[in-house]
Scaffold this active site. Structure first.
Site, mmCIF file in Angstrom:
data_model
loop_
_atom_site.group_PDB
_atom_site.id
_atom_site.type_symbol
_atom_site.label_atom_id
_atom_site.label_comp_id
_atom_site.label_asym_id
_atom_site.label_seq_id
_atom_site.Cartn_x
_atom_site.Cartn_y
_atom_site.Cartn_z
ATOM 1 N N GLU A 34 0.855 -1.173 0.000
ATOM 2 C CA GLU A 34 0.000 0.000 0.000
ATOM 3 C C GLU A 34 0.898 1.232 0.000
ATOM 4 O O GLU A 34 2.008 1.221 0.523
ATOM 5 C CB GLU A 34 -0.921 0.015 1.224
ATOM 6 C CG GLU A 34 -2.017 -1.018 1.152
ATOM 7 C CD GLU A 34 -3.154 -0.757 2.125
ATOM 8 O OE1 GLU A 34 -3.242 0.349 2.703
ATOM 9 O OE2 GLU A 34 -3.977 -1.680 2.291
ATOM 10 N N ASP A 108 -9.394 3.105 7.217
ATOM 11 C CA ASP A 108 -9.507 4.247 6.304
ATOM 12 C C ASP A 108 -10.611 5.198 6.754
ATOM 13 O O ASP A 108 -10.425 6.412 6.801
ATOM 14 C CB ASP A 108 -9.819 3.782 4.873
ATOM 15 C CG ASP A 108 -8.730 2.937 4.260
ATOM 16 O OD1 ASP A 108 -7.557 3.066 4.661
ATOM 17 O OD2 ASP A 108 -9.062 2.132 3.363
#
Length: 135
Positions: A34, A108
């Site tokens: 990521e 997130d």
């Protein structure tokens, strides 16, 4: 050329330059982990359109792994200060989910909610742009 993305109710639009999209693709698809950075730009007067004209890559102090990304802060103050002077501001975050869905994780959602509540960002409605999948 720019890309436009509208909310389901068509009240809000994000306008992002092709250069920004291409840079995100370059950073994302050349990584097994990521990755991410911040979104910089400005708003239309009524705040219905956000214009993303600059994105950063991951600061040097970011932590990247296959299924997690923690964005660092190294060098961001300078970039934000320089852009503030020309009417461009922090608009939110972007990051990449390699080989998987662009759906936001719980982490997130929590992060973007925390940013919206933190006065230091001066961004009560930050944008979260997630790229997922493969080339």
């Amino acid at each position: 050329m720019n890309k436009l993305y509208c909310s389901d109710d068509n009240l809000f639009t994000v306008n992002i330059t092709d250069d920004c999209i291409n840079y995100i693709k370059e950073l994302s698809f050349n990584s097994q982990n990521e990755t991410g950075g911040i979104l910089i730009g400005n708003y239309q007067n009524d705040y219905s359109v956000a214009y993303i004209s600059l994105i950063t890559g991951p600061p040097k102090d970011s932590k990247k792994a296959r299924f997690t990304f923690t964005r660092g802060v190294s060098g961001l103050s300078k970039i934000l200060d320089e852009n503030w002077g020309v009417g461009k501001y922090y608009l939110g975050e972007w990051h990449f989910h390699p080989g998987t869905s662009p759906e936001p994780s719980r982490q997130d959602v929590n992060q973007i909610h925390q940013i919206s509540q933190t006065g230091k960002y001066e961004c009560p409605e930050p944008i979260l742009l997630i790229i997922g999948g493969t080339k």
